[in-house]
Design an enzyme around this catalytic site. Structure first.
Site, PDB file in Angstrom:
ATOM      1  CD  GLU A  88      -2.983  -0.876  -0.033  1.00  0.00           C
ATOM      2  OE1 GLU A  88      -3.016   0.220  -0.624  1.00  0.00           O
ATOM      3  OE2 GLU A  88      -3.700  -1.833  -0.366  1.00  0.00           O
TER       4      GLU A  88
ATOM      5  CG  ASP B 198      -7.882   3.352  -3.717  1.00  0.00           C
ATOM      6  OD1 ASP B 198      -9.093   3.409  -4.047  1.00  0.00           O
ATOM      7  OD2 ASP B 198      -7.098   2.498  -4.177  1.00  0.00           O
TER       8      ASP B 198
ATOM      9  CE1 TYR C   1      -6.732   2.843   0.306  1.00  0.00           C
ATOM     10  CE2 TYR C   1      -4.339   2.995   0.405  1.00  0.00           C
ATOM     11  CZ  TYR C   1      -5.489   2.372  -0.061  1.00  0.00           C
ATOM     12  OH  TYR C   1      -5.387   1.261  -0.871  1.00  0.00           O
TER      13      TYR C   1
END
Length: 347
Positions: free
Chosen positions: A42, A143, A125
């Site tokens: 990520e 996202d 996030y």
């Protein structure tokens, strides 16, 4: 819109069409997930594509297979391995987070969104993504892909970035508590492969018939975007000092753009540009500097024109890098080195 039907159709689509990604377990699987792999992927994907990030992901795992191994790494090694993945501040945050997990949590990531948010460099996030995908918490993972999907489903009229609070609220209302990992990744995949920024493939979309943007006849008009201002232009001077197959380099300050990285000696990069005194002060040695031309580079928030001055010789107190290792420098400085090398080859 029927939310239950929409959720079911999207999850069925994902379980049949999920992308095969190296950090992902198969849809519907209950196999354990390594949160280190999810977190690492990520962070890498925040500024680049899956195709670009995947070889970096494999390289990082090959060198640092656990979060503790990454925490024990030298800063310079991680910065060099990060080259090409975007802002180096993310690499510094990567190390800070890994070391916090090692030192505060005995090498184990916190298992809740709230706990993950307490780690350095972990924003809303990333915390939500790791909590949902690695630990099965019904977190609201939003996202850029998910923003686009939600903005089209509901035909949200407010432009980005002002629409983000509304998009998060709408997305929260669709989170599937029984399958949070699959739901989060389903929306990501839907945005990446079907609900694309341009030419969305509405005919292949499991949300067809429930999407307000599709019903409008112009789904590509969403998300709405506010007009963007012109990117500022800055200029500066970089110095390529060469001696016996080596290039003089400096370590940049730990904070700021390209922080902590090796780079070429240079003036500050400003919109006004350096004056002659600033150029003289920034030169690493009093030598016969020759103008090698200029290179252009575009950062996220400004464009840069860098005049390249080249010389040969030595000076005390400088750090040197073999010219064959110039590819380890950030790309803006590699461009300057290549420009100087091209000038020398023409002489």
């Amino acid at each position: 819109m029927n939310p239950d039907r929409l959720q079911r159709r999207i999850l069925d689509w994902y379980r049949a069409s999920a992308r095969d990604l190296p950090w992902r377990r198969p849809p519907g699987s209950s196999a354990p997930v390594d949160p280190y792999r999810i977190w690492l992927s990520e962070v890498m994907l925040q500024q680049t594509t899956v195709a670009h990030a995947t070889p970096y992901f494999h390289a990082f795992l090959g060198r640092w297979p656990t979060v503790t191994a990454l925490a024990d790494a030298e800063d310079s090694e991680v910065m060099a391995a990060w080259a090409g993945l975007g802002y180096y501040a993310r690499a510094r945050n990567l190390l800070a987070c890994a070391r916090a997990v090692r030192d505060r949590f005995q090498g184990r990531f916190p298992e809740t969104e709230a706990g993950l948010l307490g780690l350095p460099g972990v924003g809303p996030y990333t915390a939500a993504a790791v909590a949902a995908i690695a630990f099965g918490e019904p977190a609201n993972v939003v996202d850029g892909n998910v923003e686009r999907v939600i903005s089209r489903l509901y035909a949200v009229q407010a432009p980005l970035p002002a629409a983000r609070p509304q998009l998060r609220e709408l997305a929260a209302g669709l989170v599937v508590a029984e399958a949070p990992a699959d739901w989060a990744q389903a929306l990501m995949d839907l945005g990446a492969t079907v609900c694309r920024p341009r030419s969305p493939a509405c005919g292949q979309c499991p949300a067809a018939g429930d999407c307000a943007a599709e019903a409008s006849g112009d789904p590509g008009a969403w998300p709405r975007k506010a007009p963007r201002g012109a990117r500022p232009a800055r200029t500066g001077v970089a110095f390529v000092l060469r001696q016996a197959g080596r290039i003089a380099v400096v370590q940049r300050p730990p904070r700021g753009l390209l922080g902590g990285m090796l780079g070429l000696p240079s003036t500050d990069w400003t919109e006004a540009g350096p004056d002659p005194a600033a150029i003289t002060d920034a030169a690493p040695a009093a030598l016969a500097w020759r103008d090698a031309g200029a290179v252009e580079h575009v950062f996220t928030h400004f464009s840069l024109t860098l005049t390249v001055l080249s010389a040969e010789g030595g000076a005390p107190g400088l750090e040197w890098l073999p010219e064959t290792s110039a590819g380890d420098l950030p790309s803006v400085f590699l461009k300057a080195v290549r420009r100087a090398q091209g000038m020398s080859g023409a002489e």
